[in-house]
Scaffold this motif. Structure first.
Motif, short mmCIF file in Angstrom:
data_model
loop_
_atom_site.label_atom_id
_atom_site.label_comp_id
_atom_site.label_asym_id
_atom_site.label_seq_id
_atom_site.Cartn_x
_atom_site.Cartn_y
_atom_site.Cartn_z
N ILE A 305 0.85 -1.20 0.00
CA ILE A 305 0.00 0.00 0.00
C ILE A 305 0.88 1.24 0.00
CG2 ILE A 305 -1.82 1.24 1.23
CD1 ILE A 305 -2.59 -1.50 2.47
N ALA A 321 -2.04 -0.78 -4.71
CA ALA A 321 -3.42 -0.72 -4.24
C ALA A 321 -3.95 0.71 -4.30
CB ALA A 321 -3.51 -1.28 -2.82
N ILE A 324 -7.12 1.41 -2.11
CA ILE A 324 -6.87 1.45 -0.67
C ILE A 324 -6.15 2.76 -0.31
CG2 ILE A 324 -5.74 0.32 1.27
CD1 ILE A 324 -8.27 -1.07 0.18
N ARG A 491 -3.43 -6.03 -7.12
CA ARG A 491 -4.14 -5.07 -7.98
C ARG A 491 -5.56 -5.56 -8.29
NH1 ARG A 491 -1.39 -0.78 -9.54
NH2 ARG A 491 0.87 -0.85 -9.89
N ASP A 494 -7.62 -5.20 -5.11
CA ASP A 494 -7.85 -3.78 -4.90
C ASP A 494 -8.99 -3.28 -5.78
OD1 ASP A 494 -6.74 -1.08 -3.81
OD2 ASP A 494 -6.83 -0.78 -5.98
N ARG A 498 -12.72 -1.86 -4.73
CA ARG A 498 -13.30 -0.62 -5.27
C ARG A 498 -14.73 -0.86 -5.73
NH1 ARG A 498 -11.25 4.07 -7.35
NH2 ARG A 498 -9.09 3.27 -7.34
#
Length: 671
Positions: A305, A321, A324, A491, A494, A498
């Motif tokens: 992150i 990320a 995040i 990825r 992440d 989202r």
């Protein structure tokens, strides 16, 4: 070979001496095999050790390795030793020698397989495996495919293993193949006396080797003894071997009260009870009836992150990320955040019940049968509905059983996902572990919209996990990058998170919800900052309240997974006492926040600017981790700081003793 008074006595003696020579030669071969496995282990896990390898003492590692190898070799080869040293003539026959040699090869081939397999598994656990590994995977139906995948991806270890086993086969000796003759005559009685004496001499040597010493003051060596040969707990695995770790944990009581303090002193120093003076006769309630959503994201270490690592790579590091990173800006975060364990089965009790990992994973021990509560159990008393979500096969990792134990009313796994006709079922199965994160998180959001408010839920994702694959349709969007195959999975997950939040924002419950984001543990590291004794525990912890009522921003304090439960319950205004080993981060000064974890026989206790390492009896090291993140300057003997370290040691001892007592006495809930 039979015996009678007319038999050539020097032939009998030759056979007996040949047995001794073959036995000694084969034990020496076992030592060589174990040491070669140790060298392979070291280089396979070079990323963990490259930063501090120049500080390692090869002589200490050799001495320590020989000590633990001796114990393991003597334990595992005890039947072989008995076959070779029995004071009877039948041991000298060719058939007996073939059986003995075969037993030696099989036993030590298993040791080779265990050591080399652990070279891979150590990457994820940071320690040598113990007998708990069998319980850990006892509910998995995909072990065959996982092992197959590992064999293919680590083909070089397969070749090395076959070469070492072939070496055993070619070099192992049989007494009847040796031609050692000596002169002189030995009578029948003398022959048996000599061999009995040889066995009697070997027996105490064998016991001493198994125990790790000769004197009665020497307790049998354990896993934690490896720390005396290295500088850091993560390095203890180099000195150890996996057969020893298994042997030392067979049938052992995991939790034992160390009796550091009297009960009165213990409660004065540390008691893991929040709201201890609350009125237990009052109706359980909360002032703030917000929903609680806990996102436990597989292997999503802090290293991946960007916002946690703004100084990494001279400020150029962006991480993997981006969503995040955006969530981080809207959340409450902390400077130093840690997991309490290194496995998925450590993360769940820590996050949801405030129970850290000490010695062995909690719900692989008999203490898992204790009465246990947690976020779901406590909020359930206040009328909350609850559900736990995990996209793997129902029962996988023991999560379903533990979620029920800790108070979750419902469980949604792969079975429930497949039964929901709004989703594609097993078309979204990753082929190894679970439903892909993107569809399962959509399922999660959908099911929460069908729950009665207020609710508390938790989801455990799965896609950012070995064997590090993502759905076919995303392979061009998230290609391999960097040195680590998990990056593309980070990825992908992440992106799935989202989309989960995009769906959640449209739901009526969204703004009345506290979201907690964390990972179960860390994973393979790329940066030396995350290969330290503390770095390997670096997990994100974020509290996000869309309404803006909860504080936001980065606080300059320490936080750990076991703080999640008390922080949430206290923010909601829960009015009942409960057991948790963590603290309320919102109402604890930064100077008093702390974190604890356990690795390879060593406890680590972080507080203020310092971390101490404690082997159960003494402080073995202390560091100013804020100035010395790589933990190179051991300051445990600093006279100025000595009072600080003594106080930290006292607090840590109290945490350990309280933990052990409550595990032994089934006191994990308020009765």
């Amino acid at each position: 070979m039979g015996y009678n008074n007319k038999t050539s006595i020097h032939t009998i003696k030759a056979s007996y001496i040949s047995c001794i020579l073959a036995f000694i030669g084969n034990l020496a071969l076992a030592y060589i095999i174990y040491m070669l496995c140790r060298i392979v282990f070291f280089f396979v896990n070079w990323n963990f050790y490259k930063e501090g390898w120049s500080e390692l003492s090869l002589s200490d590692i050799l001495c320590g390795g020989l000590l633990f190898d001796t114990s393991a070799i003597l334990y595992t080869n005890a039947p072989y030793a008995l076959m070779m040293l029995l004071p009877f003539h039948f041991k000298e026959r060719a058939v007996w020698q073939s059986l003995a040699r075969g037993l030696f090869i099989v036993v030590n081939s298993i040791a080779v397989i265990m050591n080399l397999a652990d070279s891979v598994y150590f990457t994820y656990t940071g320690r040598r495996s113990t007998t708990s590994v069998f319980r850990e995977f006892s509910n998995e139906n995909n072990i065959g495919s996982i092992i197959g995948t590992e064999l293919l991806s680590h083909w070089y270890l397969v070749i090395i293993g076959l070469l070492l086993i072939f070496m055993l086969y070619k070099c192992a000796l049989k007494a009847d193949e040796l031609r050692f003759y000596s002169h002189g005559k030995t009578g029948k009685t003398a022959y048996y006396v000599q061999q009995a004496i040889a066995l009697l001499i070997f027996a105490p040597l064998c016991v001493a080797g198994m125990r790790g010493g000769f004197t009665t003051a020497v307790r049998p060596i354990t896993i934690s003894n490896a720390n005396q040969y290295v500088n850091h707990p993560t390095e203890a695995a180099i000195v150890l071997n996996t057969p020893f770790s298994f042997i030392r944990t067979i049938g052992k009581d995991v939790f034992e009260d160390p009796k550091y303090f009297s009960d009165a002193d213990l409660d004065r120093i540390y008691a893991p009870i929040i709201n201890a003076k609350a009125d237990t006769t009052a109706t359980p309630s909360v002032r703030n009836k917000k929903n609680v959503v806990v996102l436990i994201v597989e292997s999503f270490g802090r290293e991946y992150i960007g916002k946690y690592n703004e100084k990494l790579e001279d400020g150029k590091y962006k991480g993997y990320a981006p969503f995040i990173d955006e969530l981080y800006e809207q959340s409450l975060s902390f400077d130093y955040t840690f997991a309490n364990g290194r496995k998925s089965i450590d993360g769940m009790p820590s996050i949801l019940s405030g129970i850290p990992h000490f010695i062995e994973p909690f719900f692989l021990t008999p203490a898992s049968l204790n009465d246990v509560s947690g976020l779901a159990g406590e909020l359930g008393k206040c009328g909350y509905s609850s559900a736990f979500f995990h996209g793997a096969e129902n029962g996988s990792m023991g999560f379903e059983a533990f979620s029920r134990t800790t108070g979750f009313q419902k469980y949604y796994g792969r079975t429930e996902f497949n039964a929901d006709k709004r989703f594609r079922g097993d078309l979204d199965y990753d082929g190894t572990w679970a439903i892909w994160d993107e569809p399962f998180l959509q399922f999660y959001a959908t099911k929460m919209s069908e729950m009665k408010e207020p609710f508390v839920t938790a989801v455990f994702t799965a896609s950012s996990h070995h064997p590090y694959v993502i759905p076919e349709e995303y392979k061009d969007k998230f290609p391999e990058e960097g040195k680590n195959p998990i990056h593309k999975c980070i990825r992908y997950t992440d992106m799935a998170l989202r989309r989960f939040f995009e769906t959640a924002k449209k739901q009526p419950w969204y703004k009345n919800t506290i979201f907690v984001f964390t990972s179960d543990h860390t994973n393979i590291n790329d940066h030396k900052e995350y290969a330290t004794d503390l770095g390997v525990f670096g997990a994100p912890i974020l509290f996000f309240d869309p309404s803006g009522e909860m504080p936001r921003g980065r606080w300059h304090s320490v936080a750990q997974q076991i703080d999640i439960m008390p922080t949430v319950l206290q923010y909601l205004g829960y009015n009942q006492p409960y057991v948790t080993f963590g603290i309320d981060l919102l109402n604890t000064p930064a100077s008093k926040t702390w974190a604890v974890n356990y690795s390879n026989g060593t406890y680590q206790y972080v507080k203020g600017d310092y971390v101490i390492q404690f082997d159960g009896k003494n402080i073995t090291a202390a560091y100013n981790f804020k100035k010395d993140w790589f933990m190179r300057n051991n300051i445990k003997d600093d006279k100025v700081l000595n009072p600080t370290f003594i106080l930290m040691e006292q607090e840590l001892k109290a945490i350990i003793q309280s933990y052990m007592q409550r595990m032994e006495q089934n006191r994990l809930i308020i009765k």
